[in-house]
Design an enzyme around this catalytic site. Structure first.
Site, PDB file in Angstrom:
ATOM      1  N   GLY A  26     -16.191  -5.976  29.465  1.00  0.00           N
ATOM      2  CA  GLY A  26     -17.883  -6.009  30.113  1.00  0.00           C
ATOM      3  C   GLY A  26     -19.101  -6.588  29.081  1.00  0.00           C
ATOM      4  CG  HIS A  52     -16.488  -0.579  24.224  1.00  0.00           C
ATOM      5  ND1 HIS A  52     -16.915  -1.366  23.532  1.00  0.00           N
ATOM      6  CD2 HIS A  52     -17.436   0.266  24.869  1.00  0.00           C
ATOM      7  CE1 HIS A  52     -18.170  -0.415  22.596  1.00  0.00           C
ATOM      8  NE2 HIS A  52     -18.171   0.001  24.036  1.00  0.00           N
ATOM      9  CB  CYS A  95     -17.927   5.358  29.689  1.00  0.00           C
ATOM     10  SG  CYS A  95     -18.817   3.895  29.557  1.00  0.00           S
ATOM     11  CB  ALA A 106     -21.660  -6.444  23.559  1.00  0.00           C
TER      12      ALA A 106
END
Length: 506
Positions: free
Chosen positions: A403, A429, A123, A431
């Site tokens: 992100g 990576h 992912c 939040a």
């Protein structure tokens, strides 16, 4: 299972500085190394609160608190350095999400654990730049969001539109982005700006079950649901002008596109199959772990190698997936602005993976060692001059894409030398969840979440609106807290902040 009061548990935790705590040996049984986690004062409260709740009598079921999971990983055979929890850490299957750990390839007892990679293998996030400015996009952002939504298949059961037969799938699994390049879906320079150049060479489709392939075949080139999205974003702030210009970002207000997705049902099946095989291998090789979710196998056993080769195939699937969506997004933009993707300068800035295990060389206690680095909910962040990063970023360090959650900002960071020594070149990576998915569904109303985004001037297109609350900003830690902690701790460096103007979601 050791049951202690919260006060007793705290004896094993020690604050090293404002951004870092260490977990001493003995916090969980059989720890081979210490644990460490990075937090600021706000995130620290969340971590310790989670631990306090777990110490209440009668707390049964659910995942262990993140600190416990970091410590359980520290007890796995062959681990070196420390078990590291990054600021976005939250409990997950086996390993916490936001936990990284490295294992010595030369230690015959060292293990590989699918829980250390996660179910959504590779992912990751890809960022494309454009030469458009916010004022070019604002008048048409609703149409553009709709056009992207029409081009990219999204949602839980979404099916791809890239023509694919069983043979094509095997080739794509083996070749990764080389397949996309051969089929004409990507530009040659896209590969340069991709971790591993978009292809893991040890991928072996023959170790992957038919079931995984069946699940993967219709899903190539689809976004899926959950926390995956495609977002049109605007550069909101630039912290490091020089590093940003290396990425082709010259000014605030420039429009970029972020794509966040993974290996869909294919990767999930590869992980599930491996866990079943590894439970048997653990009995055979007498591997003891603190938590049965940490199923693992010796790296050099058949099960270990099969998993690594299957995982590499799933990683390639994810890169082909993001490449297919890059192709579709370029089409959508070109159509909207009646020009070509090339004239819009729609180059890939970088593509990073958040869930993966890779063989890398690192210095451990003064010696160069070959390690299997598990990163789950963690991003590789290599420093300037590292041989594995592209020529364009040799001087600035590897771009790290973080992100945010729906409707909040995202960040681009760069890797640092300090991160290399402290966290094996890894950083946060995203939040990181603060509320579980079920809790988010109970506490939030999807219409409210959507209205809030509209009020912020963000165009939203969602395939399954009922799932929106799971991804609402309230369900997550504050991404700015997470990024600032990594920056302050020196494990990566802020380059720029991006804010969304349109979101496409599953």
């Amino acid at each position: 299972m050791v049951v202690r009061t919260y006060e007793d548990e705290l004896q094993y935790l020690e604050r090293v500085n404002d951004h870092c705590w260490r977990i001493k040996k003995g916090f969980q049984p059989n720890m081979n190394v210490e644990g460490v986690f990075y937090v600021n004062s706000h995130l620290e409260k969340l971590m310790l609160e989670e631990l306090r709740n777990a110490c209440r009598p009668g707390q049964i079921g659910g995942f262990l608190p993140g600190v416990k999971q970091i410590a359980n990983v520290a007890a796995l055979p062959g681990i070196v350095g420390r078990s590291v929890g990054l600021p976005d850490v939250h409990s997950g299957y086996g390993f916490a999400i936001g936990n990284m750990a490295a294992f010595d390839m030369d230690d015959p007892l060292a293990v590989v654990s699918p829980g250390g990679v996660g179910f959504d293998i590779n992912c990751g996030v890809r960022l494309l730049r454009t030469n458009l400015m916010e004022e070019d996009v604002t008048p048409v952002k609703d149409q553009l969001a709709q056009s992207l939504f029409d081009h990219i298949p999204v949602g839980v059961g979404s099916k791809g539109i890239i023509p694919m037969g069983a043979r094509d799938l095997d080739e794509a699994l083996e070749m990764g982005m080389d397949w996309s390049l051969r089929e004409g879906y990507v530009w040659a320079e896209d590969k340069e700006h991709c971790e591993e150049y978009g292809r893991m060479l040890n991928a072996d489709p023959s170790v992957v079950s038919t079931r995984a392939k069946k699940r993967g075949l219709p899903q190539l080139g689809t976004l899926g649901a959950g926390n995956h999205y495609a977002e049109i974003q605007v550069v909101d702030e630039i912290f490091d002008k020089w590093a940003a210009s290396k990425m082709g970002i010259e000014t605030v207000g420039q429009v970029v596109l972020m794509i966040h997705c993974g290996s869909r049902g294919f990767g999930h099946q590869v992980a599930t199959d491996a866990l079943v095989a590894m439970e048997k291998a653990m009995k055979r090789d007498n591997i003891e772990v603190n938590d049965r979710q940490l199923a693992c196998a010796r790296i050099h056993s058949k099960e270990g190698q099969d998993y690594l080769n299957g995982m590499a195939a799933a990683a390639n699937f994810a890169w082909v997936n993001r490449s297919s969506m890059t192709f579709l997004a370029r089409q959508a933009f070109a159509k909207m602005f009646n020009t070509t993707p090339d004239d819009l300068d729609m180059h890939v800035i970088y593509d990073v993976s958040h869930n993966i295990a890779k063989v890398e060389e690192h210095i451990v206690e003064g010696k160069r060692k070959k390690l299997l680095v598990h990163r789950k909910g963690s991003t590789r962040a290599f420093p300037p001059h590292h041989p594995l990063i592209p020529v364009d970023y040799q001087l600035s360090g590897q771009p790290v894409l973080i992100g945010g959650t729906m409707g909040t900002c995202s960040y681009v960071l760069t890797g640092t030398e300090q991160g290399m020594t402290e966290t094996f070149g890894s950083t946060c990576h995203g939040a990181g969840r603060a509320l579980s998915r079920a809790k988010s569904r109970r506490n939030l109303d999807f219409q409210e979440v959507l209205d809030k985004l509209k009020a912020q001037g963000i165009a939203v297109r969602v395939a399954s609106p009922k799932l929106v609350m799971e991804e609402a900003p309230e369900s997550y830690k504050n991404v700015t807290d997470v990024v600032d902690t990594c920056h302050a701790a020196g494990i990566s460096k802020k380059t720029m902040k991006l804010r969304p103007i349109a979101v496409i979601k599953g």
